[in-house]
Design an enzyme around this catalytic site. Structure first.
Site, PDB file in Angstrom:
ATOM      1  N   LYS A  43      -3.596   0.246   2.216  1.00 21.96           N
ATOM      2  CA  LYS A  43      -2.643   0.483   1.131  1.00 21.96           C
ATOM      3  C   LYS A  43      -1.635   1.599   1.422  1.00 21.96           C
ATOM      4  O   LYS A  43      -0.538   1.622   0.846  1.00 21.96           O
ATOM      5  CB  LYS A  43      -3.399   0.807  -0.156  1.00 21.96           C
ATOM      6  CG  LYS A  43      -4.128  -0.362  -0.787  1.00 21.96           C
ATOM      7  CD  LYS A  43      -3.154  -1.329  -1.430  1.00 21.96           C
ATOM      8  CE  LYS A  43      -3.880  -2.356  -2.298  1.00 21.96           C
ATOM      9  NZ  LYS A  43      -2.923  -3.255  -2.987  1.00 21.96           N
ATOM     10  N   SER A  52      -9.773  -4.525   5.833  1.00 28.19           N
ATOM     11  CA  SER A  52      -8.751  -3.839   5.028  1.00 28.19           C
ATOM     12  C   SER A  52      -9.141  -2.474   4.487  1.00 28.19           C
ATOM     13  O   SER A  52      -8.262  -1.676   4.147  1.00 28.19           O
ATOM     14  CB  SER A  52      -8.328  -4.739   3.857  1.00 28.19           C
ATOM     15  OG  SER A  52      -9.462  -5.079   3.076  1.00 28.19           O
TER      16      SER A  52
END
Length: 282
Positions: A13, A263
């Site tokens: 992110k 991720s």
């Protein structure tokens, strides 16, 4: 494995957030966003680096470890409702009342472009990759990665991977339009939440560029987390483990070279210990 777990805030992110703040945040009074945890952590970190205030709105489904980590970076946390959509309503109110710059978690050109750099790095290092497995939630990661990957290598196959419980993008793509899905507790908590109605960018990107979508059971996600630990010596959260889990479950049978986007790592460590201990006993 593309280890976004090694980012400063523990997930991919930071790419989209940094790109957004560099492009649009210099004159902002402060920043605000809704998040299931990792986007908030990235935004809080980036805002702290710029010396500006940050407010993060979360639903009560967000795990306590993620709330604490965001608060530790100086963000003001507001717990609102039982879904990402509830949290977003509070964001909209704060934008109007406080004049803060909203930083969307996925449905934003600047965020999508930041996440897409993952694909460029993968193909720069390993141009022979034939298949990309990417966690699928709101579509900022999957849509950005798929678009960037196919711009470099049109023949590459990009597969979005999510959980069976409350996969909003998967349900929307099946319906042919953005739809509301009930948010449920899941090991892949970072993949929870709606895609927004209306959705401006990510639905179309996923519809255009994803070749397939795979959904996983909670047991399969747990196996992915445990495999990452015992076989790869990596601590990975549920959302980050879905690509690994899809391969382990035999739901992807690639014939060539596969890259898996791992991720994030921001899992509650007590939960992680429980999962990997139980897996070892099997």
């Amino acid at each position: 494995m593309k280890l976004e777990t090694r980012q400063t805030t523990g997930s991919f992110k930071l790419r989209g957030v940094s790109n957004t703040l560099l492009l649009s945040g210099q004159t902002a009074k402060g920043f605000v966003a809704a998040s299931t945890g990792n986007h908030a952590r990235a935004l809080a970190y980036a805002a702290q680096q710029m010396g500006k205030p940050c407010v993060v709105c979360m639903s009560k489904l967000v795990p306590e470890n993620k709330i604490s980590a965001v608060r530790a970076l100086g963000a003001d946390i507001k717990i609102v409702g039982s879904s990402q959509d509830d949290a977003q309503q509070e964001v909209d109110r704060l934008v109007l009342s406080e004049g803060f710059l909203p930083v969307p978690p996925f449905d934003d050109k600047r965020v999508i472009a930041g996440q897409g750099t993952i694909a460029l790095e993968i193909l720069e290092d390993r141009p022979e990759v034939d298949t990309l497995l990417v966690p699928l939630s709101g579509g900022g990661l999957a849509g950005g990665v798929a678009m960037a990957a196919k711009s470099v290598k049109p023949s590459i196959r990009v597969i979005g991977v999510s959980m069976e419980k409350g996969a909003a993008m998967a349900a929307s793509l099946q319906a042919g339009k953005p739809v509301v899905v009930t948010e449920e507790p899941t090991l892949a908590d970072s993949l929870g939440g709606g895609i927004g109605i209306p959705n401006h960018y990510t639905f179309n990107l996923c519809q255009t560029y994803l070749d397939d979508i795979i959904l996983l059971t909670e047991e399969e996600i747990s196996a992915g987390i445990s495999h990452a630990y015992w076989q790869e010596q990596k601590i990975v959260e549920g959302a980050g483990a879905v690509g690994i889990a899809a391969l382990l479950a035999g739901k992807v049978r690639p014939s060539g070279t596969v890259a898996v986007v791992v991720s994030g790592r921001n899992i509650d460590m007590a939960l992680h210990q429980k999962l990997v201990s139980e897996y070892q006993k099997i």
